[in-house]
Design an enzyme around this catalytic site. Sequence first.
Site, mmCIF file in Angstrom:
data_model
loop_
_atom_site.group_PDB
_atom_site.id
_atom_site.type_symbol
_atom_site.label_atom_id
_atom_site.label_comp_id
_atom_site.label_asym_id
_atom_site.label_seq_id
_atom_site.Cartn_x
_atom_site.Cartn_y
_atom_site.Cartn_z
ATOM 1 N N ILE A 68 0.704 -1.220 -0.021
ATOM 2 C CA ILE A 68 0.034 0.163 -0.065
ATOM 3 C C ILE A 68 0.841 1.363 0.076
ATOM 4 C CG2 ILE A 68 -2.123 -1.029 0.883
ATOM 5 C CD1 ILE A 68 -0.936 0.374 3.725
ATOM 6 N N ALA A 91 -2.390 -3.667 7.558
ATOM 7 C CA ALA A 91 -1.807 -2.991 8.549
ATOM 8 C C ALA A 91 -0.721 -4.122 9.261
ATOM 9 C CB ALA A 91 -2.745 -2.752 9.670
ATOM 10 N N THR A 140 -9.191 0.003 15.450
ATOM 11 C CA THR A 140 -9.224 -0.508 16.524
ATOM 12 C C THR A 140 -9.491 0.046 17.933
ATOM 13 O OG1 THR A 140 -7.683 -1.787 18.182
ATOM 14 C CG2 THR A 140 -6.650 0.081 16.834
ATOM 15 N N ASP A 141 -10.062 -0.576 18.741
ATOM 16 C CA ASP A 141 -10.495 0.331 19.967
ATOM 17 C C ASP A 141 -9.139 0.576 20.859
ATOM 18 O OD1 ASP A 141 -9.566 -2.315 20.789
ATOM 19 O OD2 ASP A 141 -11.462 -2.834 21.927
ATOM 20 N N GLU A 142 -8.177 -0.118 20.464
ATOM 21 C CA GLU A 142 -6.964 0.408 21.105
ATOM 22 C C GLU A 142 -6.226 1.811 21.202
ATOM 23 O OE1 GLU A 142 -3.696 -2.471 21.013
ATOM 24 O OE2 GLU A 142 -5.242 -4.160 20.914
ATOM 25 N N TYR A 166 1.869 0.290 18.252
ATOM 26 C CA TYR A 166 0.892 -0.146 17.196
ATOM 27 C C TYR A 166 -0.511 0.665 17.412
ATOM 28 C CZ TYR A 166 -3.483 -2.585 15.808
ATOM 29 O OH TYR A 166 -4.656 -2.825 15.471
ATOM 30 N N SER A 169 0.317 4.188 15.913
ATOM 31 C CA SER A 169 0.265 4.168 14.505
ATOM 32 C C SER A 169 -1.025 4.005 13.871
ATOM 33 C CB SER A 169 1.224 3.086 14.024
ATOM 34 O OG SER A 169 0.562 1.869 14.075
ATOM 35 N N LYS A 170 -2.063 3.365 14.528
ATOM 36 C CA LYS A 170 -3.353 3.277 14.109
ATOM 37 C C LYS A 170 -4.149 4.550 14.354
ATOM 38 C CE LYS A 170 -5.506 0.207 12.489
ATOM 39 N NZ LYS A 170 -5.621 -0.224 11.092
ATOM 40 N N ASP A 297 4.889 -9.508 32.022
ATOM 41 C CA ASP A 297 3.757 -8.786 31.686
ATOM 42 C C ASP A 297 4.497 -8.247 30.285
ATOM 43 O OD1 ASP A 297 1.347 -8.065 31.056
ATOM 44 O OD2 ASP A 297 1.203 -6.986 33.015
HETATM 45 P P1 NAD Z 1 -3.305 -9.389 10.208
HETATM 46 O O1 NAD Z 1 -2.076 -8.894 10.528
HETATM 47 O O2 NAD Z 1 -3.885 -10.793 10.124
HETATM 48 O O3 NAD Z 1 -3.465 -8.884 8.222
HETATM 49 C C1 NAD Z 1 -2.734 -7.774 7.936
HETATM 50 C C2 NAD Z 1 -2.769 -8.165 6.327
HETATM 51 O O4 NAD Z 1 -2.181 -6.849 5.906
HETATM 52 C C3 NAD Z 1 -1.602 -9.317 6.248
HETATM 53 O O5 NAD Z 1 -2.242 -9.940 4.989
HETATM 54 C C4 NAD Z 1 -0.469 -8.491 5.557
HETATM 55 O O6 NAD Z 1 0.334 -9.112 4.695
HETATM 56 C C5 NAD Z 1 -1.217 -7.241 5.044
HETATM 57 N N1 NAD Z 1 -0.124 -6.197 5.150
HETATM 58 C C6 NAD Z 1 0.729 -5.811 6.155
HETATM 59 N N2 NAD Z 1 1.404 -4.668 5.391
HETATM 60 C C7 NAD Z 1 1.099 -4.334 4.293
HETATM 61 C C8 NAD Z 1 1.477 -3.493 3.116
HETATM 62 N N3 NAD Z 1 2.147 -2.596 3.457
HETATM 63 N N4 NAD Z 1 0.925 -3.175 2.088
HETATM 64 C C9 NAD Z 1 -0.108 -4.313 1.783
HETATM 65 N N5 NAD Z 1 -0.514 -5.230 2.677
HETATM 66 C C10 NAD Z 1 0.069 -5.447 3.860
HETATM 67 O O7 NAD Z 1 -4.307 -8.426 10.643
HETATM 68 P P2 NAD Z 1 -5.879 -8.511 11.170
HETATM 69 O O8 NAD Z 1 -6.054 -9.075 12.528
HETATM 70 O O9 NAD Z 1 -6.784 -9.156 10.087
HETATM 71 O O10 NAD Z 1 -6.191 -6.918 11.231
HETATM 72 C C11 NAD Z 1 -6.694 -6.160 10.001
HETATM 73 C C12 NAD Z 1 -6.884 -4.781 10.381
HETATM 74 O O11 NAD Z 1 -8.064 -4.663 11.325
HETATM 75 C C13 NAD Z 1 -5.994 -4.031 10.914
HETATM 76 O O12 NAD Z 1 -5.989 -2.823 10.327
HETATM 77 C C14 NAD Z 1 -6.164 -4.036 12.385
HETATM 78 O O13 NAD Z 1 -5.442 -2.762 12.762
HETATM 79 C C15 NAD Z 1 -7.852 -4.025 12.440
HETATM 80 N N6 NAD Z 1 -8.364 -4.446 13.735
HETATM 81 C C16 NAD Z 1 -7.870 -5.644 13.960
HETATM 82 C C17 NAD Z 1 -8.432 -6.186 15.032
HETATM 83 C C18 NAD Z 1 -8.143 -7.852 15.595
HETATM 84 O O14 NAD Z 1 -8.799 -8.377 16.906
HETATM 85 N N7 NAD Z 1 -7.261 -8.551 14.879
HETATM 86 C C19 NAD Z 1 -9.393 -5.745 15.758
HETATM 87 C C20 NAD Z 1 -9.848 -4.399 15.603
HETATM 88 C C21 NAD Z 1 -9.366 -3.971 14.356
HETATM 89 O O1 DAU Z 2 -8.619 -4.512 20.566
HETATM 90 C C1 DAU Z 2 -8.333 -4.661 19.241
HETATM 91 C C2 DAU Z 2 -6.817 -5.416 18.960
HETATM 92 O O2 DAU Z 2 -7.049 -6.613 19.474
HETATM 93 C C3 DAU Z 2 -6.477 -5.152 17.544
HETATM 94 O O3 DAU Z 2 -6.502 -3.962 17.217
HETATM 95 C C4 DAU Z 2 -5.089 -6.008 17.490
HETATM 96 O O4 DAU Z 2 -4.585 -5.918 16.215
HETATM 97 C C5 DAU Z 2 -5.219 -7.301 18.050
HETATM 98 O O5 DAU Z 2 -3.984 -7.876 17.819
HETATM 99 C C6 DAU Z 2 -5.715 -7.215 19.570
HETATM 100 O O6 DAU Z 2 -4.785 -6.805 20.279
HETATM 101 P P1 DAU Z 2 -4.366 -7.368 21.821
HETATM 102 O O7 DAU Z 2 -3.106 -6.864 22.072
HETATM 103 O O8 DAU Z 2 -5.585 -7.044 22.752
HETATM 104 O O9 DAU Z 2 -4.473 -8.891 21.380
HETATM 105 P P2 DAU Z 2 -3.521 -10.343 21.685
HETATM 106 O O10 DAU Z 2 -4.038 -11.439 21.310
HETATM 107 O O11 DAU Z 2 -2.175 -9.818 21.224
HETATM 108 O O12 DAU Z 2 -3.642 -10.145 23.200
HETATM 109 C C7 DAU Z 2 -4.609 -10.335 23.801
HETATM 110 C C8 DAU Z 2 -4.742 -10.245 25.228
HETATM 111 O O13 DAU Z 2 -3.952 -11.358 25.709
HETATM 112 C C9 DAU Z 2 -3.753 -9.117 25.852
HETATM 113 O O14 DAU Z 2 -4.265 -8.773 27.077
HETATM 114 C C10 DAU Z 2 -2.446 -9.821 26.002
HETATM 115 C C11 DAU Z 2 -2.704 -11.367 26.314
HETATM 116 N N1 DAU Z 2 -1.792 -12.231 25.714
HETATM 117 C C12 DAU Z 2 -1.406 -12.317 24.452
HETATM 118 C C13 DAU Z 2 -0.437 -13.324 23.925
HETATM 119 C C14 DAU Z 2 -0.186 -13.103 22.550
HETATM 120 C C15 DAU Z 2 -1.142 -13.045 26.726
HETATM 121 O O15 DAU Z 2 -1.617 -13.063 27.943
HETATM 122 N N2 DAU Z 2 -0.459 -14.120 26.245
HETATM 123 C C16 DAU Z 2 -0.002 -14.211 25.177
HETATM 124 O O16 DAU Z 2 0.798 -14.830 24.588
#
Ligand code: NAD
Ligand code: DAU
Length: 359
Positions: A68, A91, A140-142, A166, A169-170, A297
């Site tokens: 992108i 992302a 994201t809610d973060e 992260y 940047s979002k 942590d």
């Molecule tokens: P993911 O890491 O699983 O997927 C990200 C995708 O983006 C991958 O396929 C990767 O190859 C692609 N990508 C990364 N950099 C790129 C670039 N420079 N150009 C083109 N493609 C690129 O992420 P996800 O968990 O599916 O999250 C997708 C979106 O939703 C993100 O923007 C994230 O911030 C947002 N989001 C995620 C969650 C969650 O719980 N996973 C919750 C809320 C919002």
């Molecule tokens: O809230 C939305 C976000 O949720 C998205 O924007 C992010 O892309 C997505 O990765 C996710 O972020 P979190 O940091 O909340 O997700 P994660 O799965 O990494 O962790 C969930 C919770 O679990 C967090 O409190 C950290 C904890 N954790 C995570 C891992 C990977 C552990 O305790 N042990 C672990 O090994």
Amino acid sequence: MTHEERQSRRLLVTGGAGFIGSNFTRYWCDRYPEDRVVVLDALTYAGNLSNLEGLADSGNFRFVRGNICDRPLLETLLAEENIDTVAHFAAESHVDRSILGPDAFIQTNVVGTFTLLEAFRNHLANRSEVDRCRFLHVSTDEVYGSLDPDDPPFCETTPYAPNSPYSASKAGSDHLARAYYHTYQVPTVITNCSNNYGPYHFPEKLIPLMCLNILLGKPLPVYGDGQNVRDWLYVIDHCCALDAVIHRGTLGETYNIGGNNEVKNIDLVRTLCRLMDEMAADLPVKPSETLITFVKDRPGHDRRYAIDSTKLQTSLGWEPSVTVEEGLRKTVQWYLNNEAWWKPLLSEEYQSYYAQMYG
Ligand code: NAD
Ligand code: DAU
């Protein structure tokens, strides 16, 4: 609006080979087979073409490997595919990786989003019919920071207070999406969603990591005291919400999306152990709860997230349909059925990330 009355769309889905992007692409191609869907994905470690398996057979789907941040590529794609709708998922998405190395997060999430907004702005300047065009910015809610136990959930007017590279940047990318609507009338809509889970989730994130470690008989690393709270949403419920926002959301607005499912990490991990013990035919260690290990942590670890999605529910009629118990059951079953999907992901790169993170 019935399917017959609906005007078809031409979508560019960035990050469509990742977790949520691929679920969204499958959902969309299934629901709106008349639409053109072009996935643009750089296939970083998190992108996986097998997430999109089966779609290549549909005449209306195209996959393009690309970044992108590549403005000429974006301009060519937007023009040659006559795109009217951008669904922007691409992302860097993992908080722990942003702590280990924030550079890629700034590049993709901030510079990449800026590049995409600029390319779409330029693309719209050359189009006559722009009314139904959309730029959906998936966030994201973060960005709202961390809640204390008694704080009300995040709503759309909660001030931004990101705590990790992260989320910062979002937050930056959200501000750009907002500014492009107000300054240039680029038709942006922003969504801020809570933690997703479901099929095709890369095993660096809590739920898939725990599922695979249980299957492999490895320790289950819970950060800190395990009392951090996340609001879990089944990924297809997220896709339905995005569908509503693309079709009926108000331009320039933000919509919060959440599952009304606040769960402490330790309780979630215990539930996964219970489900695995019940559903897996054979496990190396049982009961799998004995694998739970409290580890150091995460720096700056947000204590609690909770989302108020009243605006989306009242204005667009969306609500989550899958309970945590039901969603976790489906997810566990998916990982049990799809070893051929997850096994190749435990690559050398993954092992070296794992060793760096967990020792
Ligand atoms: P993911 O890491 O699983 O997927 C990200 C995708 O983006 C991958 O396929 C990767 O190859 C692609 N990508 C990364 N950099 C790129 C670039 N420079 N150009 C083109 N493609 C690129 O992420 P996800 O968990 O599916 O999250 C997708 C979106 O939703 C993100 O923007 C994230 O911030 C947002 N989001 C995620 C969650 C969650 O719980 N996973 C919750 C809320 C919002
Ligand atoms: O809230 C939305 C976000 O949720 C998205 O924007 C992010 O892309 C997505 O990765 C996710 O972020 P979190 O940091 O909340 O997700 P994660 O799965 O990494 O962790 C969930 C919770 O679990 C967090 O409190 C950290 C904890 N954790 C995570 C891992 C990977 C552990 O305790 N042990 C672990 O090994």
